[in-house]
Scaffold this active site. Structure first.
Site, mmCIF file in Angstrom:
data_model
loop_
_atom_site.group_PDB
_atom_site.id
_atom_site.type_symbol
_atom_site.label_atom_id
_atom_site.label_comp_id
_atom_site.label_asym_id
_atom_site.label_seq_id
_atom_site.Cartn_x
_atom_site.Cartn_y
_atom_site.Cartn_z
ATOM 1 N N GLU A 58 42.482 19.245 -52.796
ATOM 2 C CA GLU A 58 41.428 20.220 -52.500
ATOM 3 C C GLU A 58 40.263 19.555 -51.769
ATOM 4 O OE1 GLU A 58 42.351 23.151 -56.292
ATOM 5 O OE2 GLU A 58 40.676 21.752 -56.408
ATOM 6 N N LYS A 96 54.389 22.055 -55.788
ATOM 7 C CA LYS A 96 53.062 22.582 -55.494
ATOM 8 C C LYS A 96 52.036 21.726 -56.225
ATOM 9 C CE LYS A 96 50.605 24.796 -57.766
ATOM 10 N NZ LYS A 96 49.440 24.513 -58.705
ATOM 11 N N THR A 109 35.022 32.741 -59.723
ATOM 12 C CA THR A 109 34.001 33.764 -59.510
ATOM 13 C C THR A 109 33.949 34.223 -58.054
ATOM 14 O OG1 THR A 109 32.352 32.033 -59.159
ATOM 15 C CG2 THR A 109 32.545 32.944 -61.376
ATOM 16 N N THR A 141 48.270 19.166 -62.280
ATOM 17 C CA THR A 141 48.522 20.592 -62.065
ATOM 18 C C THR A 141 49.525 20.691 -60.968
ATOM 19 O OG1 THR A 141 46.522 21.609 -62.716
ATOM 20 C CG2 THR A 141 47.621 22.727 -61.106
ATOM 21 N N THR A 154 49.097 27.624 -55.326
ATOM 22 C CA THR A 154 47.810 28.152 -55.812
ATOM 23 C C THR A 154 46.749 27.829 -54.758
ATOM 24 O OG1 THR A 154 47.583 26.150 -57.182
ATOM 25 C CG2 THR A 154 48.340 28.162 -58.275
ATOM 26 N N ASN A 190 35.467 24.120 -56.199
ATOM 27 C CA ASN A 190 35.674 24.174 -57.645
ATOM 28 C C ASN A 190 34.462 24.675 -58.419
ATOM 29 O OD1 ASN A 190 38.440 23.037 -58.567
ATOM 30 N ND2 ASN A 190 37.835 21.771 -56.817
#
Length: 408
Positions: free
Chosen positions: A281, A184, A408, A195, A158, A403
């Site tokens: 991230e 992942k 969006t 996650t 992802t 994040n």
């Protein structure tokens, strides 16, 4: 005692005999160079299977279905995985779609639907685009080579910046056994699963109950010891599949072969877990926290995990700030047994605290150590023999920016 364990060059989930895999781009995610979002792992021979899953009280329908199909004496042939959509919080449709995905994959491979598992990862609250599943699952070509494993590894990503793959092997009575894995994960990562999806495949013949206990212990020491951002996901799944294709005697515990197998699984899980933390991230540094001299191993695991998960420790590492008070705070909030006056603390082997108090050290040396790609924090409690490690990453502005606009 364990037998020698060797790294397999270019190892991946298909390194174990009898496993094949593949991936395609179905259009669930936005397109990009060599991007995939739908994959399959397959074994022609039925596999004993073990699993650990998210402990969140809101979980994906895929997790619910897999929990029903994974258990002692149950076998599976395949797992189908999509990225880009979590199939979570979508009502009854989630289970309908999860079951249809396993049906489509089973028909494609010529196996039983009940022996097919499913995983999803991505945005919560979005239904699986089943029209794409019906079109592209039958197009997935599974191969038993490294390429097949690599394609699957790409399909489950992802926000990850890179794939995470490994394989190791060991010999028992002249028979080579291989354990390969892929995972992942990059965000929404917190102890007690995250996650993250991970799939470990072995060609060893393994007793079902021993397979589950081996996986549970390996996960305790690896995936449950990582943190990126303190958030626990709804879709976490780790599966361990054993098809027995290597031949040899069954591994069932209580001997050298079983200890070696358990260690091989632990090594694979630890590598995959560390790579998830490294790929956090917005991260620029991997943080490894070791706590030793604790009253028990469980205390050491808890304290190291608390430190790796601390937002203040993460930001201090990012800012190259040798603020050891934050490390003390994080260990203390684990609420384990300790004696403050006995604690020593180190940054990349440079001692900065002795017997619970700061000592004179070269500040620039510590600042320089904090500037590396990997930062090692060690807390010696000096009250027992308990040992534990955890892994995290620094917290940066990029994490916040990414994040704040995830959907969006």
């Amino acid at each position: 005692m364990t037998l020698p364990i060797a790294s397999v060059p270019n190892g991946t989930v298909t390194s174990a005999k009898g496993f094949s895999a593949g991936g395609v781009f179905a259009g669930i995610k936005t397109p990009g160079p060599d991007k995939k979002d739908l994959g399959i792992i397959y074994s022609e021979q039925p596999c004993a299977v073990a699993g650990t899953f998210s402990q969140n009280t809101i979980i994906s329908s895929t997790v619910v279905l897999d929990q029903e199909r994974v258990g002692t004496d149950k076998t599976v042939h395949a797992v189908v995985v999509n990225s880009g959509c979590a199939n979570t919080a979508v009502g009854e449709q989630g289970m309908i779609d999860a079951k249809e995905m396993t049906k489509l994959a089973a028909e494609h491979l010529g196996v039983s639907e009940e022996q097919t598992l499913v995983s999803s990862t991505g945005v919560i609250g979005v239904e699986i685009p089943m029209a794409l599943m019906r079109e592209f699952i039958p197009q997935i070509e599974v191969t038993a080579d490294t390429h097949g494993g690599n394609e699957f590894a790409k399909a489950i990503l992802t926000t990850d910046k890179r794939t995470k793959e490994i394989a190791v092997s060991f010999d028992v009575d002249g028979v080579t056994h291989t354990v390969g894995g892929v995972s992942k994960g990059s965000g929404m990562i917190h102890p007690n699963m995250a996650t993250m999806l991970a799939y470990v495949a072995t060609d060893a013949k393994v007793d079902s109950a021993f397979l589950q206990s081996t996986l549970s212990e390996a996960v305790k020491l690896s995936f449950n010891q990582i943190d990126v951002d303190g958030d626990q996901s709804t879709n976490d799944t780790v599966l361990l599949m054993a098809n027995g294709e290597a031949g040899g005697s069954e591994i069932s515990g209580g001997d050298e072969a079983s200890e070696t197998f358990a260690e091989a699984v632990r090594q694979v899980c630890e590598f995959l877990a560390i790579e998830i933390a490294r790929d956090g991230e917005g991260a620029t540094k991997l943080i490894e926290v070791t706590v030793d001299g604790a009253a028990s191993d469980d205390d050491a695991l808890l304290a190291s995990r608390s430190c790796a998960a601390s937002m203040l420790v993460k930001t201090a590492v990012y800012g190259r700030d040798p603020n050891w008070g934050r490390i003390f705070m994080a260990v203390g909030k684990a609420e384990i047994k300790l004696d403050e006056a006995k604690i020593d603390c180190y940054v990349n082997d440079i001692q900065i605290v002795a017997e619970g108090k700061g000592i004179s050290y070269n500040v620039q040396s510590v600042v320089s150590a904090l500037g590396g790609d990997e930062v090692r924090l060690r807390v010696a409690l000096n009250i027992g023999d308990g040992y534990g490690r955890a892994w995290g990453c620094d917290l940066t502005e990029e994490y916040v920016v990414f994040n704040s606009a995830y959907t969006t």
